[in-house]
Scaffold this motif. Structure first.
Motif, PDB file in Angstrom:
ATOM      1  N   UNK A   1      -0.686 -19.644  -0.875  1.00  0.00           N
ATOM      2  CA  UNK A   1      -0.320 -18.413  -1.577  1.00  0.00           C
ATOM      3  C   UNK A   1       0.247 -17.408  -0.593  1.00  0.00           C
ATOM      4  N   UNK A   2       0.927 -16.399  -1.110  1.00  0.00           N
ATOM      5  CA  UNK A   2       1.545 -15.367  -0.266  1.00  0.00           C
ATOM      6  C   UNK A   2       0.444 -14.529   0.385  1.00  0.00           C
ATOM      7  N   UNK A   3       0.504 -14.394   1.687  1.00  0.00           N
ATOM      8  CA  UNK A   3      -0.568 -13.679   2.409  1.00  0.00           C
ATOM      9  C   UNK A   3      -0.084 -12.387   3.052  1.00  0.00           C
ATOM     10  N   UNK A   4       1.211 -12.073   2.917  1.00  0.00           N
ATOM     11  CA  UNK A   4       1.787 -10.873   3.543  1.00  0.00           C
ATOM     12  C   UNK A   4       1.837  -9.771   2.493  1.00  0.00           C
ATOM     13  N   UNK A   5       0.990  -8.739   2.673  1.00  0.00           N
ATOM     14  CA  UNK A   5       0.882  -7.676   1.664  1.00  0.00           C
ATOM     15  C   UNK A   5       2.208  -7.006   1.366  1.00  0.00           C
ATOM     16  N   UNK A   6       2.985  -6.725   2.433  1.00  0.00           N
ATOM     17  CA  UNK A   6       4.277  -6.053   2.223  1.00  0.00           C
ATOM     18  C   UNK A   6       5.215  -6.960   1.428  1.00  0.00           C
ATOM     19  N   UNK A   7       5.175  -8.248   1.714  1.00  0.00           N
ATOM     20  CA  UNK A   7       6.032  -9.192   0.982  1.00  0.00           C
ATOM     21  C   UNK A   7       5.617  -9.284  -0.485  1.00  0.00           C
ATOM     22  N   UNK A   8       4.313  -9.217  -0.744  1.00  0.00           N
ATOM     23  CA  UNK A   8       3.826  -9.252  -2.133  1.00  0.00           C
ATOM     24  C   UNK A   8       4.372  -8.048  -2.899  1.00  0.00           C
ATOM     25  N   UNK A   9       4.267  -6.854  -2.281  1.00  0.00           N
ATOM     26  CA  UNK A   9       4.795  -5.643  -2.932  1.00  0.00           C
ATOM     27  C   UNK A   9       6.302  -5.775  -3.181  1.00  0.00           C
TER      28      UNK A   9
ATOM     29  N   UNK B   1       6.983  -8.095  -6.025  1.00  0.00           N
ATOM     30  CA  UNK B   1       6.574  -7.487  -7.303  1.00  0.00           C
ATOM     31  C   UNK B   1       7.605  -6.464  -7.760  1.00  0.00           C
ATOM     32  N   UNK B   2       7.994  -5.568  -6.848  1.00  0.00           N
ATOM     33  CA  UNK B   2       8.931  -4.506  -7.244  1.00  0.00           C
ATOM     34  C   UNK B   2      10.287  -5.091  -7.619  1.00  0.00           C
ATOM     35  N   UNK B   3      10.713  -6.159  -6.916  1.00  0.00           N
ATOM     36  CA  UNK B   3      11.987  -6.804  -7.271  1.00  0.00           C
ATOM     37  C   UNK B   3      11.887  -7.430  -8.663  1.00  0.00           C
TER      38      UNK B   3
ATOM     39  N   UNK C   1      13.287  -7.215 -14.449  1.00  0.00           N
ATOM     40  CA  UNK C   1      12.846  -7.491 -15.829  1.00  0.00           C
ATOM     41  C   UNK C   1      12.728  -6.255 -16.718  1.00  0.00           C
ATOM     42  N   UNK C   2      12.456  -5.091 -16.120  1.00  0.00           N
ATOM     43  CA  UNK C   2      12.204  -3.895 -16.951  1.00  0.00           C
ATOM     44  C   UNK C   2      13.509  -3.160 -17.242  1.00  0.00           C
ATOM     45  N   UNK C   3      13.535  -2.454 -18.355  1.00  0.00           N
ATOM     46  CA  UNK C   3      14.702  -1.626 -18.678  1.00  0.00           C
ATOM     47  C   UNK C   3      14.438  -0.209 -18.159  1.00  0.00           C
ATOM     48  N   UNK C   4      14.996   0.088 -16.973  1.00  0.00           N
ATOM     49  CA  UNK C   4      14.730   1.374 -16.311  1.00  0.00           C
ATOM     50  C   UNK C   4      15.915   2.326 -16.431  1.00  0.00           C
TER      51      UNK C   4
ATOM     52  N   UNK D   1      12.471   6.891 -11.429  1.00  0.00           N
ATOM     53  CA  UNK D   1      12.406   5.416 -11.476  1.00  0.00           C
ATOM     54  C   UNK D   1      11.278   4.812 -10.630  1.00  0.00           C
ATOM     55  N   UNK D   2      11.090   5.252  -9.361  1.00  0.00           N
ATOM     56  CA  UNK D   2      10.004   4.650  -8.563  1.00  0.00           C
ATOM     57  C   UNK D   2       8.611   4.929  -9.141  1.00  0.00           C
ATOM     58  N   UNK D   3       8.487   6.030  -9.873  1.00  0.00           N
ATOM     59  CA  UNK D   3       7.196   6.358 -10.499  1.00  0.00           C
ATOM     60  C   UNK D   3       6.900   5.336 -11.599  1.00  0.00           C
ATOM     61  N   UNK D   4       7.892   5.060 -12.421  1.00  0.00           N
ATOM     62  CA  UNK D   4       7.703   4.110 -13.526  1.00  0.00           C
ATOM     63  C   UNK D   4       7.489   2.699 -12.977  1.00  0.00           C
ATOM     64  N   UNK D   5       8.245   2.351 -11.920  1.00  0.00           N
ATOM     65  CA  UNK D   5       8.092   1.007 -11.331  1.00  0.00           C
ATOM     66  C   UNK D   5       6.654   0.802 -10.849  1.00  0.00           C
ATOM     67  N   UNK D   6       6.106   1.811 -10.186  1.00  0.00           N
ATOM     68  CA  UNK D   6       4.742   1.659  -9.642  1.00  0.00           C
ATOM     69  C   UNK D   6       3.701   1.633 -10.766  1.00  0.00           C
ATOM     70  N   UNK D   7       3.967   2.364 -11.842  1.00  0.00           N
ATOM     71  CA  UNK D   7       3.048   2.308 -12.992  1.00  0.00           C
ATOM     72  C   UNK D   7       3.066   0.910 -13.632  1.00  0.00           C
ATOM     73  N   UNK D   8       4.250   0.354 -13.798  1.00  0.00           N
ATOM     74  CA  UNK D   8       4.361  -1.013 -14.357  1.00  0.00           C
ATOM     75  C   UNK D   8       3.626  -1.991 -13.440  1.00  0.00           C
ATOM     76  N   UNK D   9       3.793  -1.796 -12.132  1.00  0.00           N
ATOM     77  CA  UNK D   9       3.157  -2.658 -11.128  1.00  0.00           C
ATOM     78  C   UNK D   9       1.634  -2.627 -11.282  1.00  0.00           C
ATOM     79  N   UNK D  10       1.073  -1.414 -11.446  1.00  0.00           N
ATOM     80  CA  UNK D  10      -0.391  -1.287 -11.548  1.00  0.00           C
ATOM     81  C   UNK D  10      -0.920  -1.899 -12.839  1.00  0.00           C
TER      82      UNK D  10
END
Ligand SMILES: C/C1=C2N=C(/C=C3N=C(/C(C)=C4\N[C@@](C)([C@@H]5N=C1[C@](C)(CCC(=O)O)[C@H]5CC(=O)O)[C@@](C)(CC(=O)O)[C@@H]4CCC(=O)O)[C@@](C)(CC(=O)O)[C@@H]\3CCC(=O)O)C(C)(C)[C@@H]/2CCC(=O)O
Length: 209
Positions: A5-13, A16-18, A23-26, A34-43
């Motif tokens: 599995x992916x073990x690099x935290x920065x790579x995981x983020x 996820x953000x990509x 996929x989302x309609x932003x 936009x970055x606020x909504x992206x992080x909310x979707x992420x959480x």
């Protein structure tokens, strides 16, 4: 056979953000929002949440400007205040949650209200120019709106209004949307919660993503 599995935290983020941005309609959100909504979707792990996120009054700019000027962050629940990544904050901002102040249970009993709502009475000295984050309690958002009906009540710079649940959540957010007392963000309906509220704060706190 060990799992790979992916073990690099920065790579995981990054991944996820990509995925979210693919996929989302932003399209309805500007560069500040936009970055606020992206992080909310992420959480939330929920593409589609963006259809429920609404902002008014130049919310993202107002909230960022307040944080950069050193505004405190007032949170309804400790689940929200504990989630704020301190190292992201632009001005070593104070993060305040008054819910567990020892005075609150008696104040709530006397007022015949929830602890979450009455704890906001202790926000008054910090409220002017603050970023308010309500991620749990519908009664807290209703109480804040009632406080702001008094023109002598100090006014926050911006409100994140994302209480969750089945009793009062949709109604309190609809009331915030109707009143529009200061620039605000809501997630309409029953959706909400501490995690997506913290995600919005953390996105506002740092422009780097
Ligand atoms: C009715 C309440 C609701 N709570 C919800 C969801 C969650 N709450 C959690 C926890 C741990 C806490 N909730 C309290 C804020 C507590 N929750 C309430 C109140 C009874 C009333 C608030 C309101 O209706 O506006 C409230 C107590 C009060 O008198 O104000 C909490 C203080 C209870 C406690 O532990 O003493 C506590 C917050 C602690 C903190 O972080 O500081 C959950 C984790 C649920 C659980 O423990 O099972 C969960 C978290 C959700 C989230 O993402 O934040 C609802 C669904 C919001 C609900 C109000 C609406 C409804 O439909 O019932």
């Amino acid at each position: 056979m060990p799992y790979e599995y992916e073990k690099d935290g920065a790579a995981i983020y990054r991944q996820s953000f990509a995925t979210i941005r693919a996929e989302a309609d932003l399209t309805g959100f500007d560069a500040e929002a936009e970055p606020v909504v992206v992080r909310m979707i992420h959480a939330a792990g929920m593409v589609g949440l963006e259809r429920h996120v609404r902002m008014f009054g130049g919310f993202a700019t107002a909230a960022r400007t307040a944080l950069e000027a050193g505004a405190p962050i007032l949170c309804d629940a400790r689940m929200v205040s504990e989630g704020v990544t301190r190292t992201r904050l632009p001005a070593d901002n104070a993060v305040i949650c008054t819910l567990h102040d020892p005075r609150v249970p008696d104040m709530a009993k006397a007022a015949g209200n929830t602890r979450s709502a009455i704890a906001l009475e202790l926000w008054r000295p910090h409220l002017e120019g603050a970023l308010v984050a309500i991620g749990n309690a519908p009664t807290a958002l209703f109480h804040l709106l009632n406080m702001l009906e008094d023109p002598t009540c100090p006014r926050p710079a911006a409100i994140i209004g994302c209480p969750v649940g089945f009793v009062g959540a949709a109604e309190s957010k609809a009331a915030l949307w109707a009143d529009q007392p200061v620039p605000s963000l809501i997630v309409d309906g029953r959706l909400g919660g501490s995690a997506i509220t913290v995600a919005a704060i953390n996105a506002l706190a740092s422009r780097a993503e």
